[in-house]
Design an enzyme around this catalytic site. Structure first.
Site, PDB file in Angstrom:
ATOM      1  N   LYS A 103       6.479  23.774  27.212  1.00  0.00           N
ATOM      2  CA  LYS A 103       7.768  24.200  27.716  1.00  0.00           C
ATOM      3  C   LYS A 103       8.536  24.778  26.258  1.00  0.00           C
ATOM      4  CE  LYS A 103      11.794  21.849  29.693  1.00  0.00           C
ATOM      5  NZ  LYS A 103      12.330  20.492  30.137  1.00  0.00           N
ATOM      6  N   LEU A 108      19.044  23.119  29.766  1.00  0.00           N
ATOM      7  CA  LEU A 108      18.330  22.081  30.205  1.00  0.00           C
ATOM      8  C   LEU A 108      18.620  20.942  31.340  1.00  0.00           C
ATOM      9  CD1 LEU A 108      16.581  20.914  26.754  1.00  0.00           C
ATOM     10  CD2 LEU A 108      15.551  22.320  28.616  1.00  0.00           C
ATOM     11  N   SER A 154      13.958  20.630  34.584  1.00  0.00           N
ATOM     12  CA  SER A 154      14.048  21.955  33.945  1.00  0.00           C
ATOM     13  C   SER A 154      12.591  22.419  33.440  1.00  0.00           C
ATOM     14  CB  SER A 154      14.934  21.487  32.559  1.00  0.00           C
ATOM     15  OG  SER A 154      14.281  20.415  32.092  1.00  0.00           O
ATOM     16  N   SER A 155      11.619  21.740  33.519  1.00  0.00           N
ATOM     17  CA  SER A 155      10.134  22.233  33.151  1.00  0.00           C
ATOM     18  C   SER A 155       9.554  22.827  34.333  1.00  0.00           C
ATOM     19  CB  SER A 155       9.404  21.275  33.070  1.00  0.00           C
ATOM     20  OG  SER A 155       9.928  20.031  31.985  1.00  0.00           O
ATOM     21  N   ILE A 159      14.575  14.011  31.503  1.00  0.00           N
ATOM     22  CA  ILE A 159      15.770  13.241  31.352  1.00  0.00           C
ATOM     23  C   ILE A 159      16.387  13.029  32.595  1.00  0.00           C
ATOM     24  CG2 ILE A 159      17.511  15.229  31.143  1.00  0.00           C
ATOM     25  CD1 ILE A 159      18.646  13.434  28.982  1.00  0.00           C
ATOM     26  N   GLY A 160      16.077  13.520  33.712  1.00  0.00           N
ATOM     27  CA  GLY A 160      16.429  13.413  34.773  1.00  0.00           C
ATOM     28  C   GLY A 160      15.673  13.734  36.193  1.00  0.00           C
ATOM     29  N   GLY A 161      14.413  13.884  35.954  1.00  0.00           N
ATOM     30  CA  GLY A 161      13.351  14.480  37.028  1.00  0.00           C
ATOM     31  C   GLY A 161      12.899  15.832  36.438  1.00  0.00           C
ATOM     32  N   SER A 162      13.003  16.184  35.115  1.00  0.00           N
ATOM     33  CA  SER A 162      12.887  17.250  34.828  1.00  0.00           C
ATOM     34  C   SER A 162      11.237  17.864  34.710  1.00  0.00           C
ATOM     35  CB  SER A 162      13.272  17.738  33.203  1.00  0.00           C
ATOM     36  OG  SER A 162      14.667  17.940  33.488  1.00  0.00           O
TER      37      SER A 162
END
Length: 578
Positions: free
Chosen positions: A151, A200, A226-227, A247-250
């Site tokens: 990433k 992000l 984000s990934s 950080i929240g499902g990324s």
């Protein structure tokens, strides 16, 4: 009397002079502001142009190198090589049946082809060609000869980690991240950086520098974020193994959207040195780096490779816990909690169906399934997750966006962050927590941190009362239509909850969206039947044929158990298809 007249004339003249000077000063001030704006705008354009030029040149040089290699090695079966699983690939590399050069150039060719369709790469790491020349010296590494994608925010020496924001461009890092160093020590070859959303903190994958990444299964859908560059590249066949951050499902959302496996370890299990966040210091919701791949064995092999003495030496803050293969390979029946609906956001029909089908397969395989409900999810969303991530009123995020345009995928999400405090408070009563970002004083922030600790303790106690080993729950899906991720932050409760709790969590693809799912979606109402629920329905519409996944969760530091559960789900799905 004459003296008075002269005095008044002087005052009148001074007033006129003052007015002229004031007017001139205002004009000059306005001109300075305008010049600065124009200059800032031009500087941003120049930075973007340079970044895009670097990307284009790296892609072109890689393409030329691939052509030269193919001409000198016409017998290389690249089409076959890129179909091999990571386990098969490492085995054949170790046995000398494949050379690192054949594997590297096969994946480089595939990556270049995939990127043309999906726009998932931010640049080729040209240093990888030099690393390839010395690859044979690290033959004992667990990932010997394996090309790995990373990433964009993962530090690689002499390359930007921009996080998709213009202010971070033209700042190449001075050294590799710890994870990149360990990958190299294990014989892997990081060869490409992948795209992410601006800032992000969004689960789309678009930014003003590199543009929109699209889904490998449907070009009219997002890859997630984000990934998202990793999800798209691996889902499109251009990489066999990648590293993302979550950080929240990324990691988990793009894995779900793109039909691959992804794993978020317990925060602190892997080194975070050199993994650039959009801002530092936020401690309520923890970020974690982790692997993304086509199957669970690949995730486990990557974790095993990273959890080595070299990483523990480079980063002494990481607990020296090697990968526990015995737990991963265990076949002991499990007590599995299951959750179809968290009571805050009604899942899409395919999300719910995925859980029901996997639950049935697990029961048939001899596991015990136990109903489970998360504790006070509305409170956790409003007071712990959102208030924690945006405790500074989103000030730091907005500062990072200065100097360039806000990407369309982020615009609807960040617009409320600019509102005055009184308006945010008013709107937070009318809407779900998308605008609930308030400045917390230091005492309030400490209270918030204490509340997070209490929630974690209460959840673990609840978990133990249920007497479960692991948890099966929904993951956001299927892949969204464009421009809906920023409008649907409320759905993140299914993902961010496990960052808040710091529980390891992973995603396994299990199905695809059916015509029946689409028909059922027409009757979707949602929990609150409000604008947000309506927006979610619109976001996932038109998804027939797209991947459907489930999420597997375990308690902190039980990463191997979580992966073992993911592997169990994956195997049962494969058997059911036969």
């Amino acid at each position: 009397m004459d003296n008075v007249k002269h005095f008044l004339q002087g005052v009148e003249l001074d007033n006129r002079t003052a007015a002229l000077v004031t007017g001139a000063a205002c004009g000059v001030g306005a001109l300075v502001v305008l010049v600065r704006k124009v200059s800032s705008h031009q500087e941003a354009k120049d930075k973007i142009r340079r970044a895009r030029t670097r990307r284009t040149e790296s892609l072109q040089r890689a393409e030329q190198a691939v052509l030269q290699y193919k001409e000198s090695h016409p017998m290389t079966d690249s089409a076959h090589i890129v179909t091999l699983s990571l386990s098969e690939l490492t085995k054949q590399l170790k046995e000398g049946l494949l050379s690192p050069e054949d594997v590297f150039y096969s994946y480089m060719e595939k990556t270049l082809d995939v990127n043309k369709k999906l726009n998932c790469c931010t640049g080729i790491l040209l240093e990888s060609f030099d690393q390839l020349k010395t690859a044979s010296s690290i033959k004992e590494g667990l990932l010997y000869g394996v090309p790995v994608s990373i990433k964009e925010n993962i530090a690689y020496k002499n390359h930007d980690s921009s996080c998709g924001v213009i202010i971070n461009l033209d700042q190449p890092v001075e050294k590799d991240s710890v994870l990149v160093e360990v990958l190299k020590r294990q014989g892997a070859i990081p060869f490409v950086k992948t795209n992410l959303p601006q800032g992000l903190l969004n689960y789309d994958c678009s930014n003003p520098i590199y543009g929109q990444t699209v889904n490998p299964h449907n070009l009219q859908k997002t890859s997630g974020g984000s990934s998202g560059g990793e999800g798209s590249l691996i889902g499109g066949g251009g990489s066999v193994l990648g590293l993302g951050s979550d950080i929240g499902g990324s990691i988990r959302i793009p894995a779900s959207f793109c039909g691959i496996a992804g794993f978020k370890p317990t925060a602190g299990r892997l080194s975070s040195q050199g993994i650039r966040p959009i801002y530092r210091g936020q401690k309520s919701v923890l970020s974690s780096s982790g692997p993304m791949a086509r199957d669970v064995d690949s995730l486990a092999l990557c974790m095993q490779a990273l959890l080595c003495d070299h990483m523990f030496s480079l980063d002494p803050t990481v607990p020296p816990l090697p990968f526990n293969t015995q737990i991963y390979q265990s076949s002991k029946p499990l007590r599995i909690g299951y959750l179809e609906n968290d009571g805050y956001v009604q899942p899409s029909p395919s999300m719910a169906r995925g859980i029901r089908e996997v639950k049935a397969l697990l029961e048939q395989a001899g596991h015990t399934l136990v109903p489970y409900s998360p504790l006070n999810i509305s409170h956790a969303a409003h007071e712990l997750m959102i208030k924690g991530v945006l405790a500074d009123g989103a000030t730091t995020l907005l500062q990072k966006l200065v100097g360039g345009p806000v990407d369309p995928c982020l615009r609807s999400q960040v617009l409320p962050y600019y509102f005055p405090k009184w308006l945010k408070k008013t709107l937070s009563f009318l809407l779900k927590p998308l605008v609930r970002c308030l400045f917390l004083s230091i005492p309030d922030l400490w209270k918030q941190h204490a509340a997070v600790e209490d929630y974690i303790s209460e959840t673990i106690a609840h978990w133990r009362r249920c007497d479960i080993d692991v948890l099966l729950c929904p993951v956001i899906g299927p892949a969204y239509n464009f421009l809906y991720c920023g409008k649907n932050t409320h759905v993140l409760t299914y993902m961010m909850l496990y960052n808040l709790l710091n529980f390891p969590a992973g995603v396994v693809p299990v199905s695809t969206v059916t015509a029946e799912d689409e028909e059922e979606l027409k009757h979707y109402k949602g929990v609150y039947q409000d604008l947000m629920d309506k927006s979610f329905k619109q976001a996932v519409s038109g998804g027939e044929g797209l991947p459907v996944a489930v999420q597997c969760v375990a308690l902190p530091w039980q990463d191997e158990l979580c992966l073992r559960f993911m592997k169990e789900v994956e195997q049962l799905i494969k058997q059911s298809r036969k």
